[in-house]
Design a protein around this motif. Structure first.
Motif: not given
Length: 350
Positions: A4-7, A80-82, A87-93, A114-118
């Motif tokens: 799960a992605i958490v903000e 800051a938010y980029a 997305a790269a951080g999610v892809e690394a996990v 998530l759309s960028r990850v997709a």
């Protein structure tokens, strides 16, 4: 494993993130998988000052929701938010943990990341999901049985389309499967069996290309009062208000109730209120305890924005207005008579 992605919001998980975690937990339980989370350690303008401890700060809260591991994405340049860097951080996990699914909140950021990850993985993404089930090749999806040889391991989704005016049942495949939880539609609650999460540091390989889009600064609003998206009471006016001056009594009512003022698209198009006040499909999506709609017809696009309200009170001279059918309570009368009377009664009761 389900990720799960958490903000974070003020040092705690944002409400939309808890919705995503709850939906992810449901998926994890159905597939007999552990539940993990990814968070971002940033300390830029308008962000929480993570100070390297964002994972520890969120771990206890996420553990209450059944999260067993928290992956903290940090980088020297990530202040800051980029969206591409996130997305790269999610892809690394994902590369390290190989989850069966990634569930993001239905917030603007969650959808964007998530759309960028997709896109980066050449995969599909299912947005605004309400419910998820795993299926096998002969499973029933909705009312129709499917016999698809490639359905085994897919998810049967129920999700919103067209701003919630259409409910779709579909299959989602992919490795991992990518989906977001419909904001204000998925309930969230602590797990029956809380966990004591382990916290792990993740440093993605980031380059200049990941920072082509980045938050540069936040502008503070000069307006006082409760932000529209956070208000527990929202008083909105539509074309029936009659003009900009007609909002004076609505502002008074909102102030007496400790709420915020909203508007329909028609009122915004007339120039009576700024676009920031617009409630609807192309405006704010709100979930107040009480929504008071004054002189608003209740077009589908407007109802998309306020359907998260616990209770709707409609004030309208037209008993056939669409919003009357959606409201828990309705007053069929002129708002310019009803609202001042409400204001007077509230003042007398205080």
């Amino acid at each position: 494993m389900v990720l799960a992605i958490v903000e974070a919001d003020g040092g705690a998980p944002a409400e939309s993130s808890l919705e995503a975690v709850t939906l992810a937990r449901d998926v994890a339980e159905r597939t007999d998988e552990p539940l993990e989370a990814v968070v971002f350690d940033v300390a830029g303008p308008g962000e929480d000052d993570a100070g390297g401890g964002v994972g520890d700060a969120l771990a206890d809260d996420l553990g209450e929701y059944g999260v067993t591991d928290v992956h903290v994405v940090s980088h020297d340049r990530l202040d800051a938010y980029a969206p591409e860097a996130y997305a790269a951080g999610v892809e690394a996990v994902v590369a390290d943990r190989d989850p069966d699914a990634v569930v993001a909140p239905g917030s603007d950021r969650g959808q964007e990341v998530l759309s960028r990850v997709a896109a980066g993985g050449g995969q599909s993404m299912a947005a605004n999901c309400l419910a998820v089930e795993s299926v096998d090749a002969d499973a029933d999806v909705g009312s129709d049985a499917v016999e698809l040889p490639d359905a085994d391991g897919s998810y049967a989704l129920t999700r919103q389309r067209w701003g919630g005016t259409l409910i779709e049942e579909a299959l989602l495949g992919g490795d991992p499967k990518l989906l977001t939880a419909a904001e204000h539609e998925v309930g969230f609650e602590p797990a029956a069996d809380p966990a004591d999460p382990s916290v792990h540091a993740v440093t993605p390989d980031l380059a200049d290309a990941h920072f082509r889009v980045q938050v540069d600064r936040y502008e503070e609003s000069d307006e006082e009062g409760v932000p529209l998206g956070e208000a527990r009471v929202v008083v909105s006016g539509g074309r029936g208000v009659g003009g900009p001056d007609g909002y004076d009594e609505l502002e008074e009512l909102a102030d007496l109730l400790g709420g915020a003022v909203g508007a329909s698209r028609a009122a915004v198009n007339e120039g009576w209120r700024p676009h920031d006040d617009q409630v609807g499909q192309t405006g704010a999506k709100i979930s107040p305890t009480l929504y008071i709609a004054c002189g608003i017809s209740g077009a589908v696009q407007h109802m998309v924005g306020c359907k998260g309200a616990d209770t709707i009170l409609a004030i309208n001279t037209d008993p056939e207005a669409a919003i009357i059918q959606k409201a828990e309570y309705a007053v069929i009368a002129d708002l310019h008579e009803v609202v001042p009377a409400l204001n007077e009664a509230i003042r007398d009761a205080q």
